[in-house]
Write a protein that holds these residues in place. Structure first.
Motif, short mmCIF file in Angstrom:
data_model
loop_
_atom_site.label_atom_id
_atom_site.label_comp_id
_atom_site.label_asym_id
_atom_site.label_seq_id
_atom_site.Cartn_x
_atom_site.Cartn_y
_atom_site.Cartn_z
N ALA A 53 0.84 -1.19 0.00
CA ALA A 53 0.00 0.00 0.00
C ALA A 53 0.88 1.25 0.00
O ALA A 53 1.90 1.29 0.68
N ASP A 54 0.48 2.24 -0.77
CA ASP A 54 1.20 3.51 -0.80
C ASP A 54 1.10 4.17 0.57
O ASP A 54 0.10 4.02 1.28
N GLY A 55 2.12 4.91 0.95
CA GLY A 55 2.08 5.63 2.22
C GLY A 55 3.44 5.80 2.83
O GLY A 55 4.46 5.43 2.26
N GLU A 56 3.44 6.37 4.02
CA GLU A 56 4.67 6.59 4.78
C GLU A 56 4.72 5.58 5.91
O GLU A 56 3.74 5.40 6.64
N THR A 102 8.77 6.36 2.32
CA THR A 102 7.51 6.58 1.64
C THR A 102 7.47 5.69 0.41
O THR A 102 8.44 5.63 -0.35
N LEU A 103 6.33 4.99 0.24
CA LEU A 103 6.14 4.10 -0.90
C LEU A 103 5.06 4.64 -1.83
O LEU A 103 4.03 5.13 -1.36
N ALA A 104 5.29 4.52 -3.12
CA ALA A 104 4.29 4.81 -4.15
C ALA A 104 4.47 3.77 -5.24
O ALA A 104 5.55 3.66 -5.83
N ALA A 142 6.18 -5.93 5.82
CA ALA A 142 5.10 -6.65 6.47
C ALA A 142 3.92 -5.72 6.79
O ALA A 142 2.77 -6.07 6.60
N ASP A 143 4.24 -4.51 7.24
CA ASP A 143 3.19 -3.54 7.57
C ASP A 143 2.47 -3.03 6.33
O ASP A 143 1.27 -2.75 6.36
N ALA A 144 3.18 -2.89 5.21
CA ALA A 144 2.62 -2.28 4.01
C ALA A 144 1.99 -3.29 3.06
O ALA A 144 1.35 -2.91 2.09
N ALA A 145 2.17 -4.59 3.32
CA ALA A 145 1.66 -5.61 2.42
C ALA A 145 0.15 -5.46 2.25
O ALA A 145 -0.59 -5.26 3.21
#
Length: 161
Positions: free
Chosen positions: A66-69, A90-92, A157-160
């Protein structure tokens, strides 16, 4: 240093990605055949919807994260003992667009290396897929990378999705 578990995870993800692309190509080819060629159709409405969604996701290169910080604290062992380093990124579209490493060492030598690592890490990881990075040494600091990689694993793991 890449562990056997990391290699296995990367290999599995690569295999799933390839399977998604092949499935997406075969589904798209089946729907674009000419009228003279029989085209297999799904047996239920649910199956048709699922196949179309998978084809669209594979073609669009759907995100795994998921996109986000995100933030995490990574741990590693230095000659002075257990150390921690804070990582925010930060992911996009599964790509790292920003990164901040905050040194947390109380040891003067550890502070020095963590500071050098923090100053150089953005040039190494920004603009790259989070799955394609495995930092080994930045700005002369090789141990801090262990804490950074640990934090990145937690963030994955948190952003999966």
């Amino acid at each position: 240093m890449i562990t056997r578990h990391q290699k296995t995870a990367v290999t599995a993800l690569a295999g799933l990605s390839l399977l998604g692309v092949v499935t997406g190509c075969s589904t798209e080819a089946a729907t674009t055949d000419s009228a003279s060629t029989p085209v297999a159709t799904p047996t239920s409405t649910t199956e048709a919807t699922t196949d179309a969604a998978e084809s669209t996701d594979a073609a669009a290169g759907s995100s795994v994260y998921a996109d986000g910080e995100y933030s995490a604290e990574g741990e590693y062992t230095s000659p002075g003992g257990k150390e921690t380093v804070a990582v925010s990124l930060t992911l996009a579209d599964d790509v790292i667009t920003a990164v901040t490493v905050t040194p947390e060492s109380t040891n003067p030598n550890g502070k020095k290396y963590q500071g050098e690592f923090a100053d150089g890490i953005a040039a190494v990881v920004v603009g790259k897929s989070i799955d394609d990075i495995s930092v080994s040494k930045v700005a002369g600091s090789s141990l801090t990378s262990g804490g950074f990689n640990d934090a990145v694993d937690q963030i994955k793991a948190d952003a999966a999705v």
